[in-house]
Design a protein around this motif. Structure first.
Motif, PDB file in Angstrom:
ATOM      1  N   ALA A 150     -47.999 -33.354  14.613  1.00 26.37           N
ATOM      2  CA  ALA A 150     -49.638 -32.997  14.255  1.00 26.37           C
ATOM      3  C   ALA A 150     -49.947 -31.904  13.363  1.00 26.37           C
ATOM      4  O   ALA A 150     -50.728 -31.470  12.965  1.00 26.37           O
ATOM      5  N   CYS A 151     -48.770 -30.797  13.460  1.00 29.28           N
ATOM      6  CA  CYS A 151     -48.946 -29.620  12.898  1.00 29.28           C
ATOM      7  C   CYS A 151     -47.498 -29.292  12.438  1.00 29.28           C
ATOM      8  O   CYS A 151     -46.613 -29.626  12.987  1.00 29.28           O
ATOM      9  N   LEU A 152     -47.324 -28.040  11.450  1.00 29.87           N
ATOM     10  CA  LEU A 152     -46.342 -27.484  11.294  1.00 29.87           C
ATOM     11  C   LEU A 152     -46.452 -25.863  11.406  1.00 29.87           C
ATOM     12  O   LEU A 152     -47.446 -25.326  10.985  1.00 29.87           O
ATOM     13  N   THR A 153     -45.172 -25.334  12.103  1.00 31.05           N
ATOM     14  CA  THR A 153     -45.267 -23.796  11.862  1.00 31.05           C
ATOM     15  C   THR A 153     -43.949 -23.280  11.312  1.00 31.05           C
ATOM     16  O   THR A 153     -42.904 -23.862  11.137  1.00 31.05           O
ATOM     17  N   LYS A 154     -44.327 -22.134  10.413  1.00 31.11           N
ATOM     18  CA  LYS A 154     -43.309 -21.725   9.449  1.00 31.11           C
ATOM     19  C   LYS A 154     -42.213 -21.020  10.301  1.00 31.11           C
ATOM     20  O   LYS A 154     -42.497 -20.108  11.421  1.00 31.11           O
ATOM     21  N   GLY A 155     -41.181 -21.299  10.180  1.00 27.93           N
ATOM     22  CA  GLY A 155     -40.000 -20.817  11.082  1.00 27.93           C
ATOM     23  C   GLY A 155     -39.216 -21.842  11.858  1.00 27.93           C
ATOM     24  O   GLY A 155     -38.210 -21.680  12.324  1.00 27.93           O
ATOM     25  N   ASP A 156     -40.114 -22.833  12.141  1.00 28.86           N
ATOM     26  CA  ASP A 156     -39.593 -23.795  13.134  1.00 28.86           C
ATOM     27  C   ASP A 156     -38.806 -24.786  12.439  1.00 28.86           C
ATOM     28  O   ASP A 156     -38.454 -24.920  11.422  1.00 28.86           O
ATOM     29  N   VAL A 157     -37.710 -25.389  13.358  1.00 33.70           N
ATOM     30  CA  VAL A 157     -36.645 -26.209  12.933  1.00 33.70           C
ATOM     31  C   VAL A 157     -36.911 -27.540  13.698  1.00 33.70           C
ATOM     32  O   VAL A 157     -36.805 -27.792  14.971  1.00 33.70           O
ATOM     33  N   ILE A 158     -37.373 -28.461  12.822  1.00 32.65           N
ATOM     34  CA  ILE A 158     -37.728 -29.859  13.242  1.00 32.65           C
ATOM     35  C   ILE A 158     -36.581 -30.760  13.341  1.00 32.65           C
ATOM     36  O   ILE A 158     -35.579 -30.575  12.375  1.00 32.65           O
ATOM     37  N   ALA A 159     -36.769 -31.760  14.082  1.00 36.04           N
ATOM     38  CA  ALA A 159     -35.428 -32.694  14.195  1.00 36.04           C
ATOM     39  C   ALA A 159     -36.562 -34.074  14.062  1.00 36.04           C
ATOM     40  O   ALA A 159     -37.333 -34.613  14.422  1.00 36.04           O
ATOM     41  N   ILE A 160     -35.663 -34.986  12.947  1.00 35.25           N
ATOM     42  CA  ILE A 160     -36.250 -36.216  12.665  1.00 35.25           C
ATOM     43  C   ILE A 160     -35.149 -37.053  12.625  1.00 35.25           C
ATOM     44  O   ILE A 160     -33.744 -36.954  12.595  1.00 35.25           O
ATOM     45  N   ASN A 161     -35.327 -38.399  13.232  1.00 32.60           N
ATOM     46  CA  ASN A 161     -34.169 -39.296  13.475  1.00 32.60           C
ATOM     47  C   ASN A 161     -34.290 -40.374  12.521  1.00 32.60           C
ATOM     48  O   ASN A 161     -35.623 -41.084  12.136  1.00 32.60           O
ATOM     49  N   TYR A 162     -32.998 -40.669  11.733  1.00 31.74           N
ATOM     50  CA  TYR A 162     -33.107 -41.472  10.708  1.00 31.74           C
ATOM     51  C   TYR A 162     -31.810 -42.320  10.682  1.00 31.74           C
ATOM     52  O   TYR A 162     -30.707 -41.629  10.733  1.00 31.74           O
ATOM     53  N   ASN A 163     -31.911 -43.770  10.870  1.00 34.86           N
ATOM     54  CA  ASN A 163     -30.570 -44.477  10.838  1.00 34.86           C
ATOM     55  C   ASN A 163     -29.837 -44.151  11.889  1.00 34.86           C
ATOM     56  O   ASN A 163     -28.432 -43.873  11.780  1.00 34.86           O
ATOM     57  N   GLU A 164     -30.042 -43.748  13.145  1.00 37.19           N
ATOM     58  CA  GLU A 164     -29.559 -43.577  14.193  1.00 37.19           C
ATOM     59  C   GLU A 164     -28.805 -42.078  14.548  1.00 37.19           C
ATOM     60  O   GLU A 164     -27.737 -41.935  14.832  1.00 37.19           O
ATOM     61  N   LYS A 165     -29.517 -41.297  13.430  1.00 37.00           N
ATOM     62  CA  LYS A 165     -28.838 -40.111  13.249  1.00 37.00           C
ATOM     63  C   LYS A 165     -29.934 -38.835  13.059  1.00 37.00           C
ATOM     64  O   LYS A 165     -30.847 -39.231  12.670  1.00 37.00           O
TER      65      LYS A 165
END
Length: 308
Positions: A150-165
Motif C-alpha cells: 500500500a505504501c513505501l517508506t524510505k530506508g525500509d527493506v522490503i521482501a518480495i517472493n519470486y520463483n520460490e525465493k
C-alpha cells in the motif's frame, strides 16, 4: 434566573479525526486458523482487530486506510496498509520483514496511527544480494510484487517472493516525500547496484611478439583442403575394433602454404581474390563470335505443291 450558557463548553469541542492506539504485534505465522495466510508475508499490509474497524468507521478519515507504525523503544517507524480486521482484540499481525525493520519481537508493543500520504511518482531500490541480477525482467517482477503493498517508506527493506525465493530490496529514495502511497499510481522505478556487487575487471589484451618458431615458414599451417572419409566411426556393439580412420597418404602437390601480405598496414583490410587464368581460344569460340541471330532454316509440316 436562568443561564443561557449551558451549552458553551460544547461549542469549542474538536472531534477527533485521527486513529491512534497500541497493539501487541505478532508475526503472521502466529495467526490461528485453518487457512494458510502466507499471502500476508508477500505484501505490506497488516491484520487488525474488529474494534479498530468500528473506531475507524466513526472517524472522518480518508481512504484507502494507511497507518504509521512506530516502535517507541527503538525509535523506528514504517508505514503500511490494512488487509483484514480479524485479529484478536489488542493484537495485530505484521509481516516478518516489517517486524525486522521495526526491531520488534513477538509480543512487542507497536503504536498504530492513521496517516495521509502523497501519491508516489518515483522510487529507487537497492537489491541486498547480487542474486537479484539473475532475474530476466526485474522491473516486471517488482511491479507484480508491489501490488500487494500500500505504501513505501524510505530506508525500509522490503521482501518480495519470486520463483520460490525471497529477495530483499532496500528503499533508497521515494518522491515526492519520504513515505508515499503506491495505490493506483504511475511510478517510475530505478535500481541501484546490488549490495556486494563487483563489476568484472576488463583485461586489455596486448599483442605478443611472435617467437622464432612462429616465424619459421616450416611451421605454417598447411591448407590440405577437403579429404573425404577421414573421420572415425562407431559400432553398434560398442567395440572400438576397426573404427580407427586410415587416411590415404598426402600428395605433396596438395600441400599449399599461405603467402604473407608484405603490404599489410595496421587498420586496413585487404580482400584478396583468386584470379583464374583465361583458357586459350578454340575453334568453338571463333564460331561463337561469328554467330548471327535468326539465320537458321526452318521446317514446315505442310509441303508446298502437294495436292490432296
Amino acid at each position: 434566573m436562568f443561564s443561557f450558557n449551558m451549552f458553551e463548553p460544547h461549542v469549542g469541542r474538536v472531534f477527533q479525526n485521527r486513529f491512534s492506539t497500541q497493539y501487541r504485534c505478532y508475526s503472521v505465522s502466529m495467526l490461528a486458523g485453518p487457512n494458510d495466510r502466507s499471502d500476508v508475508e508477500k505484501g505490506g499490509k497488516i491484520i487488525m482487530p474488529p474494534s479498530a474497524l468500528d473506531q475507524l468507521s466513526r472517524l472522518n478519515i480518508t481512504y484507502p486506510m494507511l497507518f504509521k507504525l512506530t516502535n517507541k523503544n527503538s525509535d523506528r517507524m514504517t508505514h503500511c496498509g490494512v488487509l483484514e480486521f480479524v485479529a484478536d482484540e489488542g493484537i495485530c499481525y505484521l509481516p516478518h520483514w516489517m517486524m525486522q525493520n521495526l526491531l520488534l519481537e513477538e509480543g512487542g508493543l507497536v503504536q498504530v496511527e492513521s496517516v495521509n500520504l502523497m501519491v508516489a511518482t518515483y522510487s529507487k531500490f537497492q537489491p541486498q544480494s547480487p542474486d537479484f541480477l539473475d532475474i530476466t525482467n526485474p522491473k516486471a517482477v517488482l511491479e507484480n510484487a508491489l501490488r500487494n503493498f500500500a505504501c513505501l517508506t524510505k530506508g525500509d527493506v522490503i521482501a518480495i517472493n519470486y520463483n520460490e525465493k525471497i529477495y530483499e530490496l532496500r528503499v533508497m529514495e521515494t518522491k515526492p516525500d519520504k513515505a508515499v502511497s503506491i495505490i493506483e499510481c504511475d511510478m517510475n522505478v530505478d535500481f541501484d547496484a546490488p549490495l556486494g556487487y563487483k563489476e568484472p575487471e576488463r583485461h586489455m589484451q596486448h599483442p605478443e611478439e611472435p617467437t622464432e618458431e612462429e616465424t619459421d615458414p616450416s611451421n605454417y599451417d598447411m591448407d590440405i583442403g577437403f579429404r573425404a572419409f577421414t573421420g572415425s566411426g562407431n559400432r553398434l556393439d560398442g567395440k572400438k575394433k576397426g573404427i580407427e580412420p586410415s587416411p590415404a597418404p598426402l600428395d605433396p602437390s596438395d600441400i599449399k602454404r599461405g603467402i604473407p601480405n608484405y603490404d599489410f598496414k595496421i587498420g586496413r583490410i585487404t580482400f584478396i581474390r583468386n584470379s583464374r587464368q583465361q583458357s586459350r581460344k578454340t575453334e568453338t569460340d571463333d564460331t561463337a563470335i561469328n554467330f548471327i541471330a535468326f539465320s537458321g532454316e526452318g521446317q514446315s509440316l505442310r509441303k508446298k505443291g502437294r495436292k490432296p
